[in-house]
Write a protein that holds these residues in place. Structure first.
Motif, mmCIF file in Angstrom:
data_model
loop_
_atom_site.group_PDB
_atom_site.id
_atom_site.type_symbol
_atom_site.label_atom_id
_atom_site.label_comp_id
_atom_site.label_asym_id
_atom_site.label_seq_id
_atom_site.Cartn_x
_atom_site.Cartn_y
_atom_site.Cartn_z
ATOM 1 N N ASN A 95 -4.034 14.707 18.583
ATOM 2 C CA ASN A 95 -5.185 13.801 18.638
ATOM 3 C C ASN A 95 -6.271 14.137 17.615
ATOM 4 O O ASN A 95 -7.267 13.406 17.533
ATOM 5 C CB ASN A 95 -5.783 13.824 20.038
ATOM 6 N N ALA A 96 -6.072 15.213 16.855
ATOM 7 C CA ALA A 96 -7.113 15.661 15.930
ATOM 8 C C ALA A 96 -7.458 14.598 14.889
ATOM 9 O O ALA A 96 -8.642 14.301 14.657
ATOM 10 C CB ALA A 96 -6.680 16.956 15.245
ATOM 11 N N ALA A 97 -6.462 14.024 14.249
ATOM 12 C CA ALA A 97 -6.722 13.053 13.187
ATOM 13 C C ALA A 97 -7.483 11.849 13.721
ATOM 14 O O ALA A 97 -8.401 11.339 13.062
ATOM 15 C CB ALA A 97 -5.408 12.624 12.542
ATOM 16 N N ALA A 98 -7.129 11.381 14.905
ATOM 17 C CA ALA A 98 -7.818 10.221 15.477
ATOM 18 C C ALA A 98 -9.269 10.540 15.814
ATOM 19 O O ALA A 98 -10.116 9.634 15.848
ATOM 20 C CB ALA A 98 -7.081 9.738 16.724
ATOM 21 N N MET A 99 -9.568 11.811 16.073
ATOM 22 C CA MET A 99 -10.954 12.195 16.306
ATOM 23 C C MET A 99 -11.722 12.391 15.004
ATOM 24 O O MET A 99 -12.940 12.515 15.011
ATOM 25 C CB MET A 99 -11.017 13.476 17.154
ATOM 26 N N GLY A 100 -10.994 12.453 13.895
ATOM 27 C CA GLY A 100 -11.648 12.521 12.595
ATOM 28 C C GLY A 100 -11.613 13.872 11.933
ATOM 29 O O GLY A 100 -12.422 14.142 11.030
ATOM 30 N N THR A 101 -10.692 14.740 12.336
ATOM 31 C CA THR A 101 -10.627 16.062 11.729
ATOM 32 C C THR A 101 -9.205 16.409 11.323
ATOM 33 O O THR A 101 -8.240 15.836 11.844
ATOM 34 C CB THR A 101 -11.163 17.145 12.686
ATOM 35 N N ALA A 102 -9.103 17.359 10.406
ATOM 36 C CA ALA A 102 -7.795 17.830 9.952
ATOM 37 C C ALA A 102 -7.610 19.309 10.235
ATOM 38 O O ALA A 102 -6.730 19.947 9.662
ATOM 39 C CB ALA A 102 -7.629 17.578 8.452
ATOM 40 N N MET A 103 -8.437 19.876 11.131
ATOM 41 C CA MET A 103 -8.305 21.292 11.460
ATOM 42 C C MET A 103 -8.535 21.533 12.941
ATOM 43 O O MET A 103 -9.448 20.962 13.542
ATOM 44 C CB MET A 103 -9.283 22.162 10.662
#
Length: 275
Positions: A95-103
């Protein structure tokens, strides 16, 4: 370097409130914690609404999500506890990418069964290192196809307790998913100014090619943690070495009270401006 703060510094159980407070204090990004959404820091599941709320707050506030905290004890003595932590890490990774992060940031762990940030005498054993390699390899296998970085941080109380150990982990696993989060206050407890600067310089030089985030907390003269700018860490030296090494990632502060946040943003901003 973009200035950031641990989102959990600010009270609130919805991302909009927390990110607005971060922006008001002078920060451009946060290291997010799912506790700021009123959830467990490592939830068993995330709903589409949970994820969308973080993304919406990011867009509304203009505060970026530099990373999401995904820390669990990767060498916990009970394999079942490690397995549960890995499953929860997968939830965050997916779910990280959908929250706007890549880490997603990690804790390399300790043999202490109660506190993942407390040193244990078995942390230096070959068995502890072997368990970490197995667990980290599993985490990399989850992160790599998603294009998400795993942020590992040298921390005195954990099995990766020096820059050299972090370098060994990177070189052993050779995963493109692995990145370094470098915190100067986690590299020593008490050191003379000269020894501190030498240690920080060597650590930056050893890990610069994989360092994507830096943390900013401080140490007092007796070795305890302190708010950035109020202790003995030579931030002009540390940040200068990072910049000279080509680092242009996020500088994220933590270990401070909410009412100190604006002052820390001002202090770190002045240090960066002076470089």
């Amino acid at each position: 370097m973009r200035l950031g703060i641990f989102a959990k510094t600010f009270a609130g159980s919805d991302p909009g409130t927390v990110l607005a407070a971060s922006k008001a204090a002078g920060f451009a990004c946060v290291q997010y914690n799912m506790a700021c959404s009123g959830l467990s820091a490592m939830p068993d599941a995330l709903s589409a609404q949970d994820v969308a709320a973080v993304s919406a707050a990011r867009k509304a506030s203009g505060v970026a999500i530099a990373a999401v905290s995904g820390t669990y004890n990767m060498i916990h003595p009970d394999p079942a506890v490690r397995a549960k932590g890995l499953a929860r890490l997968e939830v965050l990774l997916r779910n990280a990418a959908a929250m706007g992060t890549a880490m997603v940031t990690l804790c390399t762990g300790t043999r202490d069964a109660e506190d993942q940030w407390r040193h244990h005498h078995d942390n230096g054993s070959s068995e502890a290192w072997s368990d970490l390699m197995v667990e980290m390899d599993k985490a990399c296998a989850l992160a790599e196809p998603l294009g998400i970085k795993l942020g590992i941080e040298p921390e005195l109380a954990n099995v990766v307790n020096t820059a050299a150990r972090a370098r060994l982990l990177l070189d052993t696993l050779q995963s493109p998913a692995l990145a370094v989060v470098l915190d100067p206050a986690n590299l020593f407890e008490v050191a003379t100014p000269a020894d501190q600067r030498d240690l920080l310089s060597r650590s930056v030089d050893l890990l610069a090619d994989r360092t994507l985030m830096a943390h900013a907390k401080d140490r007092d003269a007796s070795g305890g943690f302190a708010t950035a700018g109020k202790g003995v860490v030579d931030f002009p030296h540390f940040l200068g070495r990072l910049r000279a090494a080509g680092f242009d990632g996020d500088l994220v502060t933590h270990g401070l009270a909410a009412e100190e946040a604006a002052g820390v943003a001002g202090y770190l901003g002045r240090v960066l401006a002076d470089l």
